[in-house]
Write an enzyme that holds these catalytic residues in place. Structure first.
Site, PDB file in Angstrom:
ATOM      1  N   PRO A 163       3.709  11.746  -5.992  1.00  0.00           N
ATOM      2  CA  PRO A 163       2.792  12.838  -6.490  1.00  0.00           C
ATOM      3  C   PRO A 163       2.427  12.892  -7.695  1.00  0.00           C
ATOM      4  O   PRO A 163       1.813  13.833  -8.370  1.00  0.00           O
ATOM      5  CB  PRO A 163       3.782  14.046  -6.372  1.00  0.00           C
ATOM      6  N   GLY A 164       2.581  11.925  -8.700  1.00  0.00           N
ATOM      7  CA  GLY A 164       2.090  11.656  -9.784  1.00  0.00           C
ATOM      8  C   GLY A 164       3.054  11.436 -11.057  1.00  0.00           C
ATOM      9  O   GLY A 164       2.525  11.512 -12.096  1.00  0.00           O
ATOM     10  N   LYS A 178       4.894   9.008 -12.183  1.00  0.00           N
ATOM     11  CA  LYS A 178       4.727   7.846 -13.105  1.00  0.00           C
ATOM     12  C   LYS A 178       3.272   7.850 -13.446  1.00  0.00           C
ATOM     13  O   LYS A 178       3.010   7.355 -14.492  1.00  0.00           O
ATOM     14  CB  LYS A 178       5.254   6.543 -12.319  1.00  0.00           C
ATOM     15  N   CYS A 223      13.251   3.427  -5.628  1.00  0.00           N
ATOM     16  CA  CYS A 223      14.214   4.381  -5.853  1.00  0.00           C
ATOM     17  C   CYS A 223      15.420   3.971  -4.720  1.00  0.00           C
ATOM     18  O   CYS A 223      16.098   4.987  -4.014  1.00  0.00           O
ATOM     19  CB  CYS A 223      14.046   5.937  -5.718  1.00  0.00           C
TER      20      CYS A 223
HETATM   21  N1  SAM Z   1       5.082   7.077  -8.080  1.00  0.00           N
HETATM   22  C1  SAM Z   1       5.279   8.243  -7.412  1.00  0.00           C
HETATM   23  C2  SAM Z   1       5.663   9.236  -8.273  1.00  0.00           C
HETATM   24  O1  SAM Z   1       6.416   8.667  -9.396  1.00  0.00           O
HETATM   25  O2  SAM Z   1       5.511  10.325  -8.299  1.00  0.00           O
HETATM   26  C3  SAM Z   1       6.117   8.041  -5.967  1.00  0.00           C
HETATM   27  C4  SAM Z   1       5.786   7.332  -5.210  1.00  0.00           C
HETATM   28  S1  SAM Z   1       6.513   7.250  -3.742  1.00  0.00           S
HETATM   29  C5  SAM Z   1       7.843   6.248  -3.988  1.00  0.00           C
HETATM   30  C6  SAM Z   1       5.574   5.891  -2.608  1.00  0.00           C
HETATM   31  C7  SAM Z   1       4.392   6.623  -2.108  1.00  0.00           C
HETATM   32  O3  SAM Z   1       3.594   5.342  -1.619  1.00  0.00           O
HETATM   33  C8  SAM Z   1       4.109   7.665  -1.368  1.00  0.00           C
HETATM   34  O4  SAM Z   1       3.448   8.687  -1.998  1.00  0.00           O
HETATM   35  C9  SAM Z   1       3.636   7.338  -0.018  1.00  0.00           C
HETATM   36  O5  SAM Z   1       2.671   8.137   0.395  1.00  0.00           O
HETATM   37  C10 SAM Z   1       2.812   6.069  -0.512  1.00  0.00           C
HETATM   38  N2  SAM Z   1       2.500   4.902   0.436  1.00  0.00           N
HETATM   39  C11 SAM Z   1       2.956   5.298   1.625  1.00  0.00           C
HETATM   40  N3  SAM Z   1       2.508   3.970   2.326  1.00  0.00           N
HETATM   41  C12 SAM Z   1       1.710   3.248   1.472  1.00  0.00           C
HETATM   42  C13 SAM Z   1       0.834   2.216   1.571  1.00  0.00           C
HETATM   43  N4  SAM Z   1       1.018   1.278   2.673  1.00  0.00           N
HETATM   44  N5  SAM Z   1       0.199   1.566   0.579  1.00  0.00           N
HETATM   45  C14 SAM Z   1       0.295   2.342  -0.718  1.00  0.00           C
HETATM   46  N6  SAM Z   1       0.982   3.552  -0.667  1.00  0.00           N
HETATM   47  C15 SAM Z   1       1.654   4.083   0.310  1.00  0.00           C
END
Ligand code: SAM
Length: 451
Positions: A115-116, A118, A234
Site C-alpha cells: 500500500p505504499g 516503502k 518480510c
Molecule cells: N512495498 C509495500 C509497502 O511497503 O507498503 C508492500 C508490498 S507487498 C510485500 C507485495 C506487493 O506485491 C503486494 O501489494 C502484491 O499485491 C504485489 N504483487 C503480487 N504479485 C505481484 C507480481 N507478480 N508482481 C508485482 N507485484 C506483485
C-alpha cells in the site's frame, strides 16, 4: 483505546516450527518464543507535516520512526487522514539506512508498491528530486497505493498498474534504483497478522519463491547498467531470500556490502547477502533486505521537459508560488510537475497519474483533485476546522459556516490540508472523496490518541 496487541493464542504452524528448528539450531527456541509475544506498533512521521503528539520512543534506524505505546483508533485521528504519518512496521524502516548508502536516483521504481509504506519512505529520501514510479498490479491494492501517495503530497511520484513484465518490455534499463519488496509468505508478520499464520504452508512458501523467481528477471531488465536493486521480504526462510542469489548472479547482478549498526540487532548474512531482522532480536517484526548492483557502466538519462498545454490551467492559482510549475493536460485531467519528465514517460504502461493531480475541467467547471489538498503550500482559500468539526467533515457531513465567495475551499485541521469544500450559495457541500469517508460512529468524547 485498546492495547497495541495481546499475546497470540493461535499456535505457530507445526511445519514452520520444524523448519525453523532445522534452520536456526540453538537460536530457534528464543526466536519461536518471541513470535508469540505481542507485535510492536509504530508510525513514520511525514518530515514536512508537523502535528502534536506526545514524546514517543524513536525507532533507532529512521529519524522519523516512532514506536507507539498503544495502538490508537487511527480512523479517529485527523492527522492520520492528513498524511501526517504512515503506520509502518518498524523493521522495514531500516530501508532508510540502506538507501542512505546508495546514490540518489533520477528515476526509481518501486515494483510491488502497495500500500505504499516503502514508496513514501523513498519519496522522503528523494526530497522531490528525481521521479519514483510506484507500481502495483493488483487493482484494489493499487487504489490504496494511490490514496497513500496522494496523501503524502509530493510532486515527484507517478503510479502504474501493470505486471513487471509489461514494464520491462516498455521501459527496459530505465531505473537507477529499483525496489522489489516482494510478495512473500509473510513469516515475519506472524505476530501482527493471524491470517499470515493460518495460511502458511510449505506449499505457500514454494509458490512465493516461484513468484519471486518469475519477477526478478523483469526487475533486473528494468535496471540500468550500474544501477541498484533493493530486494526485500518480510519472511525469514532462505528460499525466498538469499535463495535467489544464484539467479541474480546469472542475471549480471553483484551483491553490495551494506553496513548497519550492530546496536540495531539485525543479523548480517555472509558474503554480502543482506541483513535480516529475527524475532526478539530487533524491536520490530521480521524483515530481510539485500542490495545488488547491475554490472556495466551507468549512463546519464536524457530528461525532457513536460509538454506544456495549449489551454491555460484552471488550477495554477492554487499552486505554491515559490516553485516553477509546469501544468499539463493528460488523460482528461490536469497535472503539475516541477522537474523534467524522463524521456520515456509516455511509454509507461498503465500509468495512473504523474506529478500532482490537480483536477478536471468538466462542462466548464473546474473540480480540484484531493491530491492538491495535501501539497505543502497549497494556496487555495482555507477553512480551519476545529476538533468538533473535523471528524464530521471526514465523515462527509457538510459543516455550517459563513458563506464565502470562492468556489472551492480547502478544509484543514491544525494547518494540515484534508480535502475540499464546495461553496453552494450560503452553504458548503462536502467534497471529501466518498471512499475515504469515516464509516464508524464518532464517540461523543474523544481522548488524545497519543496519551
Ligand atoms: N512495498 C509495500 C509497502 O511497503 O507498503 C508492500 C508490498 S507487498 C510485500 C507485495 C506487493 O506485491 C503486494 O501489494 C502484491 O499485491 C504485489 N504483487 C503480487 N504479485 C505481484 C507480481 N507478480 N508482481 C508485482 N507485484 C506483485
Amino acid at each position: 483505546m485498546k492495547p497495541s496487541s495481546s499475546v497470540r493464542t493461535e499456535p505457530l504452524p507445526p511445519d514452520f516450527i520444524e523448519a525453523c528448528t532445522k534452520a536456526w539450531g540453538a537460536e530457534a527456541e528464543p526466536r519461536l518464543l518471541a513470535l508469540n509475544q505481542p507485535a510492536v506498533s509504530s508510525i513514520r512521521l511525514h518530515p514536512q507535516k508537523r502535528f502534536s503528539h506526545s514524546t514517543l520512543e524513536k525507532v533507532p534506524w529512521h529519524p522519523e520512526g516512532r514506536y507507539l505505546v498503544q495502538r490508537p483508533v487511527f480512523t479517529l485521528d485527523p492527522a492520520f487522514h492528513a498524511g501526517a504519518y504512515y503506520v509502518q512496521e518498524a523493521s522495514s524502516m531500516v530501508l532508510w539506512e540502506v538507501i542512505n548508502q546508495l546514490p540518489k536516483p533520477k528515476f526509481a521504481i518501486d515494483l510491488a508498491a502497495a500500500p505504499g509504506g516503502k514508496s513514501t519512505l523513498l519519496l522522503d529520501w528523494m526530497q522531490e528530486k528525481g521521479w519514483l514510479l510506484a507500481n502495483e498490479p493488483i487493482p484494489n491494492r493499487a487504489l490504496a497505493l494511490q490514496d497513500n501517495l496522494k496523501k503524502w503530497g509530493y510532486s515527484n511520484s507517478m503510479q502504474s498498474r501493470v505486471y513487471p513484465e509489461q514494464l520491462a518490455i516498455a521501459i527496459p534499463e530505465s531505473a537507477d534504483l529499483l525496489l522489489l519488496d516482494a510478495p512473500c509468505s509473510g513469516e515475519g508478520m506472524f505476530r501482527k497478522d493471524a491470517f499470515a499464520r493460518q495460511q502458511w504452508s510449505f506449499h505457500l512458501r514454494t509458490q512465493c519463491a516461484k513468484t519471486q523467481t518469475s519477477i526478478l528477471p523483469d526487475a533486473v531488465k528494468l535496471i540500468k547498467p550500474g544501477g541498484h536493486l533493493i530486494y526485500s521480504t518480510c519472511t525469514f526462510n532462505e528460499h525466498e531470500n538469499l535463495g535467489h542469489a544464484d539467479l541474480l548472479f546469472s542475471l549480471g547482478m553483484r551483491p553490495v556490502q551494506l553496513n548497519l549498526s550492530e546496536d540495531f540487532g539485525f543479523k548480517q548474512l555472509p558474503n554480502s547477502m543482506g541483513w535480516i531482522a529475527y524475532p526478539g532480536e530487533v524491536k520490530g517484526e521480521g524483515f530481510y533486505v539485500a542490495v545488488w548492483k547491475k554490472e556495466g557502466t551507468w549512463v546519464e538519462e536524457e530528461m525532457e521537459v513536460a509538454p506544456k498545454s495549449a489551454n491555460s490551467c484552471p488550477f495554477s492559482a492554487y499552486l505554491p508560488e515559490h516553485v516553477q510549475w509546469n501544468c499539463m493536460e493528460w488523460n482528461s485531467a490536469w497535472y503539475a510537475i516541477r522537474q523534467p519528465l524522463p524521456s520515456f514517460w509516455s511509454r509507461i504502461p498503465g500509468l495512473q497519474f504523474l506529478g500532482i493531480c490537480l483536477g478536471k475541467s468538466e462542462k466548464g467547471r473546474s473540480i480540484p483533485d484531493a491530491h492538491l489538498a495535501f501539497i505543502s503550500g497549497c494556496s487555495a482559500p482555507r477553512l480551519s476546522l476545529d476538533e468538533v468539526q473535523v471528524l464530521p467533515y471526514l465523515k462527509g457531513l457538510a459543516p455550517v459556516f459563513k458563506p464565502q465567495s470562492e468556489p472551492w475551499i480547502l478544509a484543514e485541521f491544525n494547518g494540515l490540508g484534508l480535502g475540499w469544500l464546495k461553496t453552494a450559495g450560503n452553504r458548503f457541500n462536502n467534497a471529501y472523496p466518498q471512499p475515504w469517508r469515516i464509516r464508524m460512529d464518532i464517540p461523543a468524547k474523544l481522548s488524545n490518541p497519543w496519551l
